[in-house]
Design a protein around this motif. Structure first.
Motif, PDB file in Angstrom:
ATOM      1  N   PRO A 190      26.742  -2.191 -28.493  1.00 45.24           N
ATOM      2  CA  PRO A 190      26.746  -2.855 -30.028  1.00 45.24           C
ATOM      3  C   PRO A 190      25.922  -3.931 -30.250  1.00 45.24           C
ATOM      4  N   GLY A 191      25.404  -4.679 -28.922  1.00 40.77           N
ATOM      5  CA  GLY A 191      24.834  -6.006 -29.206  1.00 40.77           C
ATOM      6  C   GLY A 191      23.773  -6.095 -28.003  1.00 40.77           C
ATOM      7  N   ASP A 192      23.599  -7.420 -27.785  1.00 38.41           N
ATOM      8  CA  ASP A 192      22.738  -7.543 -26.747  1.00 38.41           C
ATOM      9  C   ASP A 192      23.032  -7.923 -25.349  1.00 38.41           C
ATOM     10  N   SER A 193      24.131  -7.649 -25.024  1.00 36.91           N
ATOM     11  CA  SER A 193      24.718  -7.908 -23.627  1.00 36.91           C
ATOM     12  C   SER A 193      25.516  -6.568 -23.086  1.00 36.91           C
ATOM     13  N   VAL A 194      25.634  -6.734 -21.891  1.00 37.06           N
ATOM     14  CA  VAL A 194      26.479  -5.478 -21.151  1.00 37.06           C
ATOM     15  C   VAL A 194      27.056  -6.137 -19.760  1.00 37.06           C
ATOM     16  N   ILE A 195      27.958  -5.550 -19.362  1.00 40.40           N
ATOM     17  CA  ILE A 195      28.525  -5.843 -18.102  1.00 40.40           C
ATOM     18  C   ILE A 195      28.022  -4.666 -16.848  1.00 40.40           C
ATOM     19  N   ALA A 196      27.418  -5.413 -16.006  1.00 39.06           N
ATOM     20  CA  ALA A 196      26.635  -4.497 -14.908  1.00 39.06           C
ATOM     21  C   ALA A 196      27.747  -4.580 -13.606  1.00 39.06           C
ATOM     22  N   GLY A 197      27.761  -3.493 -13.019  1.00 37.52           N
ATOM     23  CA  GLY A 197      28.603  -3.434 -11.769  1.00 37.52           C
ATOM     24  C   GLY A 197      27.647  -3.235 -10.476  1.00 37.52           C
ATOM     25  N   VAL A 198      27.725  -3.858  -9.461  1.00 37.92           N
ATOM     26  CA  VAL A 198      27.092  -3.621  -8.143  1.00 37.92           C
ATOM     27  C   VAL A 198      28.000  -3.605  -7.007  1.00 37.92           C
ATOM     28  N   ARG A 199      27.959  -2.405  -6.354  1.00 35.66           N
ATOM     29  CA  ARG A 199      28.708  -2.393  -5.162  1.00 35.66           C
ATOM     30  C   ARG A 199      28.179  -3.120  -3.996  1.00 35.66           C
ATOM     31  N   ALA A 237      35.608  -4.845  -3.426  1.00 36.08           N
ATOM     32  CA  ALA A 237      35.634  -4.337  -4.708  1.00 36.08           C
ATOM     33  C   ALA A 237      34.223  -4.659  -5.238  1.00 36.08           C
ATOM     34  N   VAL A 238      33.502  -4.132  -6.264  1.00 36.46           N
ATOM     35  CA  VAL A 238      32.489  -4.227  -7.014  1.00 36.46           C
ATOM     36  C   VAL A 238      32.318  -5.359  -7.480  1.00 36.46           C
ATOM     37  N   THR A 239      31.289  -5.987  -7.645  1.00 36.35           N
ATOM     38  CA  THR A 239      30.912  -7.053  -8.358  1.00 36.35           C
ATOM     39  C   THR A 239      30.671  -6.760  -9.864  1.00 36.35           C
ATOM     40  N   LEU A 240      31.392  -7.655 -10.713  1.00 35.00           N
ATOM     41  CA  LEU A 240      31.078  -7.218 -12.165  1.00 35.00           C
ATOM     42  C   LEU A 240      30.129  -8.273 -12.479  1.00 35.00           C
ATOM     43  N   VAL A 241      29.213  -8.291 -13.302  1.00 35.03           N
ATOM     44  CA  VAL A 241      28.118  -9.345 -13.989  1.00 35.03           C
ATOM     45  C   VAL A 241      28.431  -9.310 -15.433  1.00 35.03           C
ATOM     46  N   GLU A 242      29.056 -10.110 -15.903  1.00 36.05           N
ATOM     47  CA  GLU A 242      29.235 -10.005 -17.241  1.00 36.05           C
ATOM     48  C   GLU A 242      28.268 -10.803 -18.160  1.00 36.05           C
ATOM     49  N   ASP A 243      28.117 -10.459 -19.298  1.00 39.08           N
ATOM     50  CA  ASP A 243      26.863 -10.971 -20.337  1.00 39.08           C
ATOM     51  C   ASP A 243      25.617 -10.748 -19.648  1.00 39.08           C
ATOM     52  N   VAL A 244      25.276  -9.769 -19.160  1.00 38.90           N
ATOM     53  CA  VAL A 244      24.068  -9.444 -18.811  1.00 38.90           C
ATOM     54  C   VAL A 244      23.130  -9.193 -20.140  1.00 38.90           C
ATOM     55  N   VAL A 245      22.085  -9.894 -20.067  1.00 40.07           N
ATOM     56  CA  VAL A 245      21.199  -9.850 -21.281  1.00 40.07           C
ATOM     57  C   VAL A 245      20.397  -8.483 -21.413  1.00 40.07           C
ATOM     58  N   VAL A 246      20.601  -7.781 -22.725  1.00 35.53           N
ATOM     59  CA  VAL A 246      19.742  -6.603 -22.876  1.00 35.53           C
ATOM     60  C   VAL A 246      18.552  -6.837 -23.814  1.00 35.53           C
ATOM     61  N   SER A 247      17.523  -6.792 -23.323  1.00 36.53           N
ATOM     62  CA  SER A 247      16.275  -7.072 -24.530  1.00 36.53           C
ATOM     63  C   SER A 247      15.097  -6.497 -23.902  1.00 36.53           C
ATOM     64  N   ASP A 248      13.993  -6.175 -24.877  1.00 36.47           N
ATOM     65  CA  ASP A 248      13.031  -5.539 -24.374  1.00 36.47           C
ATOM     66  C   ASP A 248      12.927  -4.329 -23.755  1.00 36.47           C
ATOM     67  N   GLY A 249      13.932  -3.642 -23.883  1.00 37.91           N
ATOM     68  CA  GLY A 249      14.192  -2.289 -22.856  1.00 37.91           C
ATOM     69  C   GLY A 249      14.646  -2.721 -21.509  1.00 37.91           C
ATOM     70  N   ARG A 250      15.079  -3.789 -21.297  1.00 43.86           N
ATOM     71  CA  ARG A 250      15.615  -4.097 -19.740  1.00 43.86           C
ATOM     72  C   ARG A 250      16.734  -4.900 -20.017  1.00 43.86           C
ATOM     73  N   ALA A 251      17.577  -4.733 -18.804  1.00 43.49           N
ATOM     74  CA  ALA A 251      18.812  -5.529 -18.755  1.00 43.49           C
ATOM     75  C   ALA A 251      18.762  -6.620 -17.506  1.00 43.49           C
ATOM     76  N   GLY A 252      18.620  -7.671 -17.818  1.00 44.49           N
ATOM     77  CA  GLY A 252      18.587  -9.030 -16.966  1.00 44.49           C
ATOM     78  C   GLY A 252      19.472 -10.273 -17.201  1.00 44.49           C
ATOM     79  N   LEU A 253      18.888 -11.282 -16.489  1.00 47.13           N
ATOM     80  CA  LEU A 253      20.184 -12.522 -16.453  1.00 47.13           C
ATOM     81  C   LEU A 253      19.565 -13.427 -17.664  1.00 47.13           C
ATOM     82  N   GLY A 254      18.525 -13.043 -18.429  1.00 45.32           N
ATOM     83  CA  GLY A 254      18.314 -13.811 -19.469  1.00 45.32           C
ATOM     84  C   GLY A 254      17.517 -14.995 -18.938  1.00 45.32           C
TER      85      GLY A 254
END
Length: 378
Positions: A275-284, A240-257
């Motif tokens: 809606p905020g500063d976080s996103v769920i990222a999925g990586v196969r 299954a895909v790996t879901l990384v939750e609460d990835v930080v979105v800031s300064d035009g980038r999505a990262g681990l904070g």
């Protein structure tokens, strides 16, 4: 052949509980091979039995070739079923089992003989026609069940997990045979399975169900690359895909904070939908890139650390199942705290090995943190 259409079709066994099939709307094209897939209890078999007339439709309609068949008896729908349990008559030979439905409708004997011979040749059953089911293997019995369906020339085939009783090797060869046969005959087919590998390799399109609700329907390739939500993303694909939750979105980038400065390459147009500063990222599994192996990453390398827990060696490739080594100040969470990483060879990896990996550029998927819908579809 025929088209099939579900129009807001529902099936309710208990009015105090959610419907087994909830307002299903789905159109299946003439000659299409559609796979209904989902976990146990998702409503896939119920949906197919509603089409075959074996379950009533409590709300909505089912149409075959534009004709409303919702109230028609099963025998009047021209739909043929292939069951998981084969449902052969044990006291009859393969020839008699295949011919039984034709004899019931008083088909001329010469025509029955011709149709049985054609089906037997197509399914390589000539040497088994005079044997009874007890003298056959599981795969042979399944082919007899299919032969019984073929001779009827139905408008629609319904197949309810027909391969689940076969061993792994026979399952692979039989699914290829079923797919080839369906394409040769051009019969509109609804195929039910819980095995996403069957769904991906056999269907023209795949419909994913969860708790009686249609989640997404699309081609196997698009379903894998562009899942509609996190459920589809985790259900389709093995491992299954790996879901990384609460990835930080800031300064035009999505990262681990705070902590490792690993970025996921999130497109700016998707960021505008959050809606905020976080996103769920999925990586196969194939979209992780290992940049270093060992306790310490090389200086200047920014990657996530993982400790290998299990190595699944498949010969030509391998999958590493690893536990993330996140720092205490990182707010991100990895679903089930496990990552699957695909590598070309298991050599050099064993339980306890520490490796450093990051997502390949442009390969991550992004989901809304609340609705868990793929941001591409919002």
């Amino acid at each position: 052949m025929a088209t099939v259409e579900y129009r807001q079709a529902s099936r309710m066994y208990d009015l105090t509980r959610p419907p087994a099939v909830n307002r299903l709307s789905l159109k299946i094209e003439d000659g299409e091979f559609l796979v209904l897939v989902g976990p146990s209890g998702s409503g896939k078999s119920t949906a197919m039995r509603m089409l075959a007339g074996l379950e009533p439709v409590d709300e909505g309609q089912i149409l075959i070739d534009g004709k409303d068949v919702t109230e028609l008896r099963a025998r009047d729908r021209d739909v043929s079923m292939v069951f998981q349990s084969y449902a052969l008559y044990p006291n009859m030979t393969a020839r008699q089992n295949i011919a039984f439905a034709l004899e019931n409708i008083k088909t001329p004997k010469a025509q029955i003989k011709e149709k049985v011979a054609q089906a037997a040749a197509m399914l390589e059953l000539e040497d088994l026609l005079d044997k009874k089911p007890s003298q056959m293997s599981g795969g042979q019995r399944q082919r007899v069940a299919m032969g019984r369906s073929i001779v009827r020339d139905p408008k629609v085939w319904c197949m309810d997990e027909p391969l689940s009783n076969l061993d792994a090797k026979l399952r692979v060869s039989t699914r290829a045979q079923i797919a080839a046969l369906q394409r040769e005959l051009g019969v509109t087919t609804v195929y039910v399975t819980h095995d996403q590998t069957e769904a991906m390799t056999m269907g023209d399109r795949v419909a994913v169900l969860k708790d009686g609700v249609l989640q997404q329907v699309d081609t196997p390739t698009h379903l894998y690359s562009h899942p509609g939500n996190t459920f589809v993303a985790t259900f389709i694909g093995s491992p299954a895909v790996t879901l990384v939750e609460d990835v930080v979105v800031s300064d035009g980038r999505a990262g681990l904070g705070p902590g490792p400065s690993v970025h996921f390459g999130m497109p700016s147009d998707l960021m505008a939908k959050l809606p905020g500063d976080s996103v769920i990222a999925g990586v196969r599994p194939e979209n992780w890139e290992i940049v270093a192996v060992g306790e310490q990453a090389p200086e200047g390398v920014e990657a996530l650390a993982f400790q290998v827990q299990f190595v699944e060696n498949l010969g030509s490739e391998a999958f590493l199942y690893a536990e993330p080594q996140l720092t205490g100040d990182s707010r991100v969470r990895i679903h089930r705290n496990r990552v699957a990483i695909k590598v070309s060879s298991a050599e050099g990896f064993e339980p306890g090995t520490v490796l450093h990996a990051l997502p390949r550029p442009g390969k991550a998927m992004f989901f809304h943190p609340e609705s868990r819908i793929n941001l591409e579809y919002l």
